[in-house]
Design a protein around this motif. Sequence first.
Motif, PDB file in Angstrom:
ATOM      1  N   CYS A   1     -24.369  46.674 -17.276  1.00 35.00           N
ATOM      2  CA  CYS A   1     -25.235  47.989 -15.957  1.00 35.00           C
ATOM      3  C   CYS A   1     -25.735  46.594 -15.009  1.00 35.00           C
ATOM      4  O   CYS A   1     -27.083  45.972 -15.617  1.00 35.00           O
ATOM      5  CB  CYS A   1     -25.518  48.680 -16.204  1.00 35.00           C
ATOM      6  SG  CYS A   1     -25.232  49.773 -17.071  1.00 35.00           S
TER       7      CYS A   1
ATOM      8  N   SER B   1     -19.225  42.104 -13.278  1.00 33.53           N
ATOM      9  CA  SER B   1     -20.115  43.273 -13.965  1.00 33.53           C
ATOM     10  C   SER B   1     -18.911  43.072 -15.419  1.00 33.53           C
ATOM     11  O   SER B   1     -18.733  43.789 -16.189  1.00 33.53           O
ATOM     12  CB  SER B   1     -20.184  44.637 -13.965  1.00 33.53           C
ATOM     13  OG  SER B   1     -19.448  45.378 -13.889  1.00 33.53           O
TER      14      SER B   1
ATOM     15  N   ARG C   1     -28.749  51.988 -10.051  1.00 31.80           N
ATOM     16  CA  ARG C   1     -27.317  51.660 -10.961  1.00 31.80           C
ATOM     17  C   ARG C   1     -26.674  50.874  -9.865  1.00 31.80           C
ATOM     18  O   ARG C   1     -26.062  52.159  -9.565  1.00 31.80           O
ATOM     19  CB  ARG C   1     -27.141  52.240 -12.218  1.00 31.80           C
ATOM     20  CG  ARG C   1     -25.910  51.651 -12.708  1.00 31.80           C
ATOM     21  CD  ARG C   1     -25.901  52.415 -14.122  1.00 31.80           C
ATOM     22  NE  ARG C   1     -25.050  52.592 -13.295  1.00 31.80           N
ATOM     23  CZ  ARG C   1     -25.487  54.635 -13.691  1.00 31.80           C
ATOM     24  NH1 ARG C   1     -26.478  54.600 -14.287  1.00 31.80           N
ATOM     25  NH2 ARG C   1     -24.593  55.791 -13.685  1.00 31.80           N
TER      26      ARG C   1
ATOM     27  N   PHE D   1     -20.941  48.734 -12.815  1.00 30.43           N
ATOM     28  CA  PHE D   1     -21.187  49.050 -14.890  1.00 30.43           C
ATOM     29  C   PHE D   1     -19.672  49.063 -15.153  1.00 30.43           C
ATOM     30  O   PHE D   1     -18.374  48.749 -14.611  1.00 30.43           O
ATOM     31  CB  PHE D   1     -21.122  50.361 -14.769  1.00 30.43           C
ATOM     32  CG  PHE D   1     -20.503  50.802 -16.689  1.00 30.43           C
ATOM     33  CD1 PHE D   1     -21.313  51.177 -17.223  1.00 30.43           C
ATOM     34  CD2 PHE D   1     -18.856  51.293 -16.451  1.00 30.43           C
ATOM     35  CE1 PHE D   1     -21.332  50.714 -18.639  1.00 30.43           C
ATOM     36  CE2 PHE D   1     -18.918  52.029 -17.499  1.00 30.43           C
ATOM     37  CZ  PHE D   1     -20.035  51.417 -18.591  1.00 30.43           C
TER      38      PHE D   1
ATOM     39  N   THR E   1     -22.973  55.347 -19.766  1.00 25.90           N
ATOM     40  CA  THR E   1     -23.411  55.924 -18.609  1.00 25.90           C
ATOM     41  C   THR E   1     -24.375  56.872 -18.446  1.00 25.90           C
ATOM     42  O   THR E   1     -25.035  56.896 -17.930  1.00 25.90           O
ATOM     43  CB  THR E   1     -21.754  55.582 -17.964  1.00 25.90           C
ATOM     44  OG1 THR E   1     -21.269  53.756 -18.412  1.00 25.90           O
ATOM     45  CG2 THR E   1     -22.098  55.567 -16.556  1.00 25.90           C
TER      46      THR E   1
ATOM     47  N   LEU F   1     -34.235  51.266 -20.058  1.00 23.90           N
ATOM     48  CA  LEU F   1     -33.334  51.028 -19.671  1.00 23.90           C
ATOM     49  C   LEU F   1     -32.639  51.613 -20.729  1.00 23.90           C
ATOM     50  O   LEU F   1     -31.232  52.273 -20.377  1.00 23.90           O
ATOM     51  CB  LEU F   1     -32.931  49.812 -19.200  1.00 23.90           C
ATOM     52  CG  LEU F   1     -33.676  49.491 -17.546  1.00 23.90           C
ATOM     53  CD1 LEU F   1     -32.939  47.720 -17.287  1.00 23.90           C
ATOM     54  CD2 LEU F   1     -32.646  50.386 -16.656  1.00 23.90           C
TER      55      LEU F   1
ATOM     56  N   LYS G   1     -29.738  56.603 -12.880  1.00 21.92           N
ATOM     57  CA  LYS G   1     -29.208  56.407 -11.830  1.00 21.92           C
ATOM     58  C   LYS G   1     -30.410  55.279 -10.996  1.00 21.92           C
ATOM     59  O   LYS G   1     -30.076  54.654 -10.405  1.00 21.92           O
ATOM     60  CB  LYS G   1     -28.561  56.900 -10.543  1.00 21.92           C
ATOM     61  CG  LYS G   1     -27.085  57.822 -11.195  1.00 21.92           C
ATOM     62  CD  LYS G   1     -25.565  57.148 -10.545  1.00 21.92           C
ATOM     63  CE  LYS G   1     -25.090  58.214 -11.177  1.00 21.92           C
ATOM     64  NZ  LYS G   1     -23.551  58.256 -10.051  1.00 21.92           N
TER      65      LYS G   1
ATOM     66  N   TRP H   1     -28.028  47.058 -11.932  1.00 26.81           N
ATOM     67  CA  TRP H   1     -29.439  47.612 -11.629  1.00 26.81           C
ATOM     68  C   TRP H   1     -29.477  46.844 -10.069  1.00 26.81           C
ATOM     69  O   TRP H   1     -30.560  45.127 -10.100  1.00 26.81           O
ATOM     70  CB  TRP H   1     -30.480  47.928 -11.873  1.00 26.81           C
ATOM     71  CG  TRP H   1     -30.070  48.479 -13.582  1.00 26.81           C
ATOM     72  CD1 TRP H   1     -29.594  47.966 -13.874  1.00 26.81           C
ATOM     73  CD2 TRP H   1     -29.951  50.175 -13.413  1.00 26.81           C
ATOM     74  NE1 TRP H   1     -29.260  49.113 -15.593  1.00 26.81           N
ATOM     75  CE2 TRP H   1     -29.784  50.072 -14.528  1.00 26.81           C
ATOM     76  CE3 TRP H   1     -30.757  51.246 -13.146  1.00 26.81           C
ATOM     77  CZ2 TRP H   1     -29.696  51.107 -15.350  1.00 26.81           C
ATOM     78  CZ3 TRP H   1     -30.309  52.131 -13.251  1.00 26.81           C
ATOM     79  CH2 TRP H   1     -30.412  52.620 -14.696  1.00 26.81           C
TER      80      TRP H   1
END
Length: 633
Positions: A54, A41, A67, A70, A77, A98, A82, A56
């Motif tokens: 992000c 990421s 998640r 990040f 955020t 999302l 979460k 997931w």
Amino acid sequence: MHPQRECDIQAAPTHLITLGAEVAATLSKDGSLSEVLQICSEIIAHYLKTTNVCIWTFDQKSNTLTRVAFGGKDIYTASLPKTIFCQEDYLENLKARLLPCNFRNTPFSSRLYTLVVENNLVGAIILFGKEYFTEIEDIVLGWIANNIGLAMERFLAREKQQNRGETLLLKLASKLRHCLDFNSILEIAVKEVRDLLQIDRCHFLWYFPYCQNPRITITHEAQDSNLSSLLGDFSAERINTLFDKIRNLEIIRIDAVRESSLDLETQEMSIDLGITSLLLIPLKTHSGQFGAIACSHCNGSRYWSDSEVELLQAVCDQVALAIDQSEFYAQTRASALAAQAQAQQLTQALHKLQHTQSQLVQQEKMSSLGQMVAGIAHEINNPVNFINGNLIHAKEYIEDLLELLHLYQEHYPNPARQIQDKIEDIDLEFLLEDLPKLLSSMRIGADRIRLIVLSLRNFSRLDEAEMKPVDIHEGIDNTLMILESRLKGSGKNRSIKVIKDYGNLPKIECYAGQLNQVFMNVLANAIDALSEAEEKFQIQNMQIHIVTKMLDSDSLIIRIKDNGAGMTEEVKKRLFDPFFTTKPVGKGTGLGLSISYKIVVEKHGGTIECLSEPGKGSEFIIQIPVRAIASFN
């Protein structure tokens, strides 16, 4: 991937090619899934200059997205949940769910990539940027998302495999810890390993290098039902290389037998057995035995991963430990059984010694008593016979003198004064009346002494060492005569009434002297019990009831019962044990009833038991055969 897209990627700018290469390199590194995705990421955020990236992961069991990574500037955020629960329409609404609420109406560009592997959702990637994404960036990101999805699936599969391996080890450890049976240990191991690795066969084998004909013996197997069994022996002539590797504890890891570096003979033997791929982990027990767990495939090659090798090695360590534990338990159990057997032998020897000692003591006692009784009876018998014989003559002489005195009184009715004074002094009339009575009492006393002597001789029976027919009632009566002074009582002790209820019995083949000894012991104990009960509980009308009768044509029964205080169950259980007594020190040896038991049971083949309850007296029941039994002679 579509051919046109591959061409587009190859024509992409350098920074996008570098992005794809760095993500691919990161995905191939070791580490946890969350650590790898976090790096990915950050790389994507760096090269695309996006605000947020992000990543997931999707859990099919809970149907939720979580998640795990990040990258970029942490602006939105805090607004992102979460975890997100996904309904059936999650693919259509996933982007909307999302995206942060405060970001949906902005002109900023965003991209959502669902990570799908074989039609199964494994995760999602969402990017937020200040600029619109170009088509080439979208293609590269799609390619990266596809690789991340595959990597996530691979990570999850490996993690699942590791978890299954850990579960297997825990399961094996638990089972092996509670299992001390050698065969069960190996059966559990091969079955669990085959189920975990999903292989065609799993075997356990022993290697015997030091016997006359070295060999491998397969003792346990778990395999597909369509495959033939490989249980049995394999000599060293065909598989010397395999023998050497097991003896040196070398791991054999062959993905494809035909392409392996094994010697030709081992390859041919493996092919003959239908083995195309092999993983073998040797082990050595604490006692020096060599063994191995062998996993094999029968349909083409199979790649054995490092994690599988490590897992199987851990399983072998568990099995070796369990085998050592089983052998130690077997040795300990054997030692315990040997010690127990030795203890039993010592106990039996002690009981035999006690029995022999009690017999010797009692035999010596009875021998001395018998000799003493015989000597006393002999010594008393002579003077008694002399007195008894002379009493007849003394009676005749006195009767003659009395007749002469009567004649003098008839013919000389008026004697001299001096004679008359003497007649008055001696009370002649009383003397003439009492003298015959005195002689009669002397005769009765002499007869009584003669009967006592005869009872003593009959009781000891030193001249009757063999079995012979005797009258049981005579033995009981002789015993009662010897104990008569105790039955009559004296001083504070009242007399004990004996009730005899004799049946019509034939003569019995037995050791008369020994049975008399039994009667003496039982009756003496009854008298002691009554005397003690009289003193403690003031029992009135003390009685001993003796019953004899035929039980059937082959045996008779003798019951001797008292109305004393009785005894507890604990005392009754030990009644016939050698040296057990409830009497004070100096008043009992604890041998009488033990010897009585041996005489009745072992010498005569009969039985003796006691019925008793506290407060209800005691009853001894003696059963003996009428005729001697050969095995007890």
